[in-house]
Design a protein around this motif. Structure first.
Motif: not given
Length: 539
Positions: A387-414
């Protein structure tokens, strides 16, 4: 005396662990023998230093080299010589070294530049010998097409001439073909090229004539080697680019079979750095036409770098796009009140999230031009999934260079280009207790790197390599004394750890297990400088 003797024995026992003869190294790496062929591969392509006796290569150096081999090959970085890695070492690839041992690996851009480039904008090329396996006109058309691809983003002009005094000479050869880098017959090394400043051979491109060359793009990898796919890669070297560990980059060293070859974002940035940002010799400084970039370009970085968030020489994607007129500034957000949603070091830059906006900083106090932007404008791949009103709560870069972004009860791997691993996913994957409904902050710290996750009054330690939670929840104030909870954000930068709450931040002393004296300080001034009001404008 007994105590001294104990430490002497301990010292030599540790040395024996770290520095083993070659014939004993196999005992330290899953009992798999590291044979001479494997060592020669790692030395040939720059993973191990070729100077010094082979018998003094340490176990740690071998394992680090294997991890880097696996990284370039898109394999899981185990440091073990498994069957996948052995197969990779025998697969078709470019003959240019992947790693330059003479250059420090501590500070790398997202793209890899291995040369200062050409000092002129018009380059000539001469095709001196073409294998009888290919039609002459077909080869010439493919060479011209590949050069045009590179020319779009470098402003270089390429013209074919019929004499061997050209800047770039293209030829096919077998085995020892006159350049001290003999080909190895069918398979493995397909071609190699020379960087511009490498003497008489500078810029030249050589193809192994013994390969089963084809101009047919419909053939798969097992039915010949597609000439265009190899040629456009080697031209990157001829123009000054090194290898990239990004699997989809044209400059990845391994042949993936015939496919649609487009200049990737890393490659664009490399060309921009080599040929657009600098004035070449005897060139009158003029205003360059805008570079053509793909519609809705994805954010994309090469995964090959040992960055530790200290890079202050960053080329940004927006620096090669056509400048856009500024939109009206947003009222009510220019008061530097802090309360940021998320803050993290990603790919050597600071990413700051607040509401629907994103800032990027080269370092604290130095915001990149034309920021902030709408967060979904930058991470546009998210807009199709959330949804367009997403807020990113936290983010970090994993050792495999992929990026994890947390939003509420969900997270995204980029992965720098796309969402992966069936994102979005539920944070319960991290094995949190059921009372955890969001992640407030995250950081990666230590050696080996472990992920620290914070929520409310608690924190957890997670191992991304093994996908396991290493400890149950503990109170933040037990380990991080002096920090105000709940934590809004954490930033690791140049070895320091900064905790944020509201518009305050603390510098944490890991050794003393407490915040340093003189804190808290103003978070907005730390991140945006004393004139932070002017930085809260978006485009």
């Amino acid at each position: 005396m007994i105590v001294k003797l104990f430490f002497v024995l301990l010292y030599f026992s540790l040395c024996n662990v770290q520095c083993l003869p070659i014939d004993q190294i196999n005992q330290k790496i899953n009992n798999i023998h590291i044979n001479q062929e494997t060592l020669e591969f790692m030395q040939k392509f720059g993973y191990l230093d070729q100077s010094g006796p082979k018998s003094l290569i340490s176990t740690e150096a071998i394992m680090d080299a294997l991890k880097l081999v696996q990284k370039f090959g898109g394999l899981k970085e185990t440091g073990n010589l498994n069957n996948e890695t052995l197969k990779l070492m025998k697969s078709k690839r470019c003959g240019v070294s992947d790693v330059d041992q003479s250059k420090s690996q501590m500070r790398k851009k997202r793209f890899s530049i291995s040369s200062s480039g050409w000092n002129k904008r018009s380059l000539s090329y001469y095709i001196s010998h073409i294998t009888p396996k290919l039609k002459v006109e077909g080869v010439k058309e493919e060479v011209q097409r590949a050069f045009q691809k590179w020319g779009k983003y470098s402003y270089l002009r390429f013209s074919e001439i019929s004499t061997n005094d050209a800047d770039i000479i293209i030829s096919f050869g077998n085995n020892n073909h006159g350049d001290q880098y003999p080909f190895d017959g069918p398979g493995n090394v397909l071609a190699h090229a020379f960087f511009p400043e490498m003497g008489l051979l500078g810029g030249d491109i050589h193809f192994d004539e013994s390969e089963d060359w084809t101009l047919d793009v419909n053939n798969n990898e097992n039915n010949g080697v597609n000439f265009y796919s190899v040629a456009i890669h080697e031209m990157g070297h001829s123009l000054g680019l090194g290898h990239s560990s990004e699997p989809d980059s044209i400059m990845n060293p391994y042949y993936k079979g015939p496919r649609l070859q487009e200049i990737g974002y890393d490659d664009m940035l490399g060309m921009h750095s080599l040929y657009v940002t600098r004035t070449l010799t005897n060139e009158v400084k003029t205003t360059m036409p805008p570079s053509k970039v793909p519609k809705n370009p994805h954010v994309h970085w090469s995964t090959f770098s040992d960055e530790n968030c200290t890079d202050d020489d960053v080329v940004t994607p927006e620096s090669i796009t056509t400048p856009k007129p500024n939109s009206p500034t947003k009222d009510g957000i220019s008061d530097c009140k802090g309360n940021f949603n998320a803050l993290s070091c990603l790919r050597g830059q600071i990413f700051l999230f607040k509401d629907d906006l994103l800032w990027r900083l080269n370092e604290p106090g130095k915001v990149l031009p034309r920021y902030p932007v709408k967060m979904l404008k930058f991470f546009n791949t998210l807009s199709n999934n959330i949804e367009n009103d997403i807020k990113i709560d936290a983010a970090y870069e994993r050792p495999d260079s992929n990026i994890v972004m947390f939003s509420g009860t969900k997270y995204f791997v980029f992965n720098g280009n796309h969402l992966i691993e069936n994102s979005p996913r539920l944070i319960i994957d991290y094995k949190f207790p059921r009372f955890v409904t969001k992640v407030d902050a995250a950081m990666v710290y230590g050696n080996p790197s472990l992920t620290y996750l914070f929520s409310g009054e608690y924190y957890w330690i997670y191992d991304d390599q093994t996908k396991s939670l290493l400890q149950k929840h503990r109170y933040i104030k037990e380990q991080f004394r002096g920090v105000k909870t709940p934590i809004d954000d954490i930033l690791t930068w140049n070895g320091a750890i900064y905790f944020f709450n509201g518009n305050q931040y603390w510098d944490y002393d890991w050794v003393q297990n407490k915040t340093k004296s003189g804190y808290p300080k103003n978070a907005s001034e730390f991140l945006f400088g004393s004139n932070c009001r002017d930085n809260f404008r978006y485009h």
